[in-house]
Motif scaffolding. Structure first.
Motif, PDB file in Angstrom:
ATOM      1  N   ALA A 146       1.994   6.269  -7.142  1.00  9.12           N
ATOM      2  CA  ALA A 146       0.677   6.952  -7.699  1.00  9.12           C
ATOM      3  C   ALA A 146       0.947   8.332  -7.554  1.00  9.12           C
ATOM      4  CB  ALA A 146      -0.854   6.579  -6.743  1.00  9.12           C
ATOM      5  N   SER A 147       1.516   8.819  -6.433  1.00  4.83           N
ATOM      6  CA  SER A 147       1.868  10.120  -6.269  1.00  4.83           C
ATOM      7  C   SER A 147       2.856  11.087  -7.300  1.00  4.83           C
ATOM      8  CB  SER A 147       2.674  10.535  -4.863  1.00  4.83           C
ATOM      9  OG  SER A 147       3.964  10.219  -4.961  1.00  4.83           O
ATOM     10  N   ALA A 159      -1.800   1.794 -11.427  1.00  3.65           N
ATOM     11  CA  ALA A 159      -1.915   3.247 -11.274  1.00  3.65           C
ATOM     12  C   ALA A 159      -2.027   3.984 -12.738  1.00  3.65           C
ATOM     13  CB  ALA A 159      -0.757   3.659 -10.423  1.00  3.65           C
ATOM     14  N   ASP A 212      -5.448   3.629 -13.609  1.00  2.00           N
ATOM     15  CA  ASP A 212      -6.573   4.237 -12.357  1.00  2.00           C
ATOM     16  C   ASP A 212      -7.096   2.901 -11.820  1.00  2.00           C
ATOM     17  OD1 ASP A 212      -5.972   6.884 -12.961  1.00  2.00           O
ATOM     18  OD2 ASP A 212      -7.291   6.957 -14.806  1.00  2.00           O
ATOM     19  N   ASP A 256       0.889  -1.186   0.127  1.00  2.00           N
ATOM     20  CA  ASP A 256      -0.183   0.125   0.127  1.00  2.00           C
ATOM     21  C   ASP A 256       0.856   1.158   0.071  1.00  2.00           C
ATOM     22  OD1 ASP A 256      -2.867   1.195   0.038  1.00  2.00           O
ATOM     23  OD2 ASP A 256      -2.204   1.863   2.090  1.00  2.00           O
ATOM     24  N   ASP A 257       1.939   1.124   0.916  1.00  2.00           N
ATOM     25  CA  ASP A 257       2.849   2.515   0.805  1.00  2.00           C
ATOM     26  C   ASP A 257       3.450   2.612  -0.614  1.00  2.00           C
ATOM     27  OD1 ASP A 257       2.528   2.761   3.570  1.00  2.00           O
ATOM     28  OD2 ASP A 257       4.178   1.768   4.036  1.00  2.00           O
ATOM     29  N   SER A 290      -7.057   0.898  -8.287  1.00  2.00           N
ATOM     30  CA  SER A 290      -6.399   1.029  -7.151  1.00  2.00           C
ATOM     31  C   SER A 290      -5.852  -0.437  -6.640  1.00  2.00           C
ATOM     32  CB  SER A 290      -7.358   1.589  -6.228  1.00  2.00           C
ATOM     33  OG  SER A 290      -8.542   0.638  -5.884  1.00  2.00           O
ATOM     34  N   ASP A 321      -6.518  -1.254  -3.623  1.00  5.26           N
ATOM     35  CA  ASP A 321      -7.712  -1.604  -2.951  1.00  5.26           C
ATOM     36  C   ASP A 321      -8.688  -2.335  -3.781  1.00  5.26           C
ATOM     37  OD1 ASP A 321      -6.854  -0.386  -0.557  1.00  5.26           O
ATOM     38  OD2 ASP A 321      -7.788   1.282  -0.738  1.00  5.26           O
ATOM     39  N   TYR A 363       2.223   1.566  -3.556  1.00  2.27           N
ATOM     40  CA  TYR A 363       1.319   1.962  -4.358  1.00  2.27           C
ATOM     41  C   TYR A 363       0.959   3.621  -4.283  1.00  2.27           C
ATOM     42  CZ  TYR A 363      -2.872   2.591  -7.250  1.00  2.27           C
ATOM     43  OH  TYR A 363      -3.771   2.989  -8.200  1.00  2.27           O
ATOM     44  N   THR A 364       0.804   3.964  -3.001  1.00  2.00           N
ATOM     45  CA  THR A 364       0.526   5.404  -2.861  1.00  2.00           C
ATOM     46  C   THR A 364       1.839   6.260  -3.425  1.00  2.00           C
ATOM     47  OG1 THR A 364      -0.618   5.060  -0.901  1.00  2.00           O
ATOM     48  CG2 THR A 364       0.333   7.215  -1.107  1.00  2.00           C
ATOM     49  N   LEU A 365       2.997   5.819  -3.250  1.00  4.72           N
ATOM     50  CA  LEU A 365       4.286   6.408  -3.667  1.00  4.72           C
ATOM     51  C   LEU A 365       4.090   6.761  -4.917  1.00  4.72           C
ATOM     52  CD1 LEU A 365       6.959   7.686  -3.074  1.00  4.72           C
ATOM     53  CD2 LEU A 365       7.979   5.629  -3.051  1.00  4.72           C
TER      54      LEU A 365
END
Length: 101
Positions: A11-12, A73, A76, A4-5, A78, A80, A7-9
């Motif tokens: 996507a940012s 990503a 689009d 999750d970390d 996720s 999740d 993926y968030t990085l």
């Protein structure tokens, strides 16, 4: 770092400068290139698995996971949503799940 970390990085980096970020450079090339890179890395992991080189397989597996998350990503999708799909399948036989497709 969790998936999750990561993926968030990843996507940012969608709006980042491609000159300063490998991930942004991949995004700038479009979803098709991201998918192509994922495929290349998957093949490299397969080769190392067949050769039995655990150290190289570990490295290639990390590349596969990274490029899978970039591809998701870029499209689009996720992490999740992928996890929710895995949860939906939990308790279902793999054979039955494949037959239902």
């Amino acid at each position: 770092m969790t998936l999750d970390d990561l993926y968030t990085l990843i996507a940012s980096r969608k709006g980042a400068d491609p000159a300063t970020s490998w991930t942004a450079k991949l995004f700038a090339k479009g979803p098709e290139k991201c998918a192509e890179k994922f495929g290349e890395e998957a093949i490299e992991a397969i080769i190392e698995a067949v050769k039995g080189d655990k150290e190289k397989l570990t490295s290639e597996a990390a590349d596969v996971i990274y490029h899978l998350l970039v591809m998701l990503a870029a499209n689009d999708v996720s992490l999740d949503a992928v996890i929710a799909e895995l949860a939906r399948r939990q308790g279902t036989s793999g054979i039955a799940e494949k037959a239902a497709r």
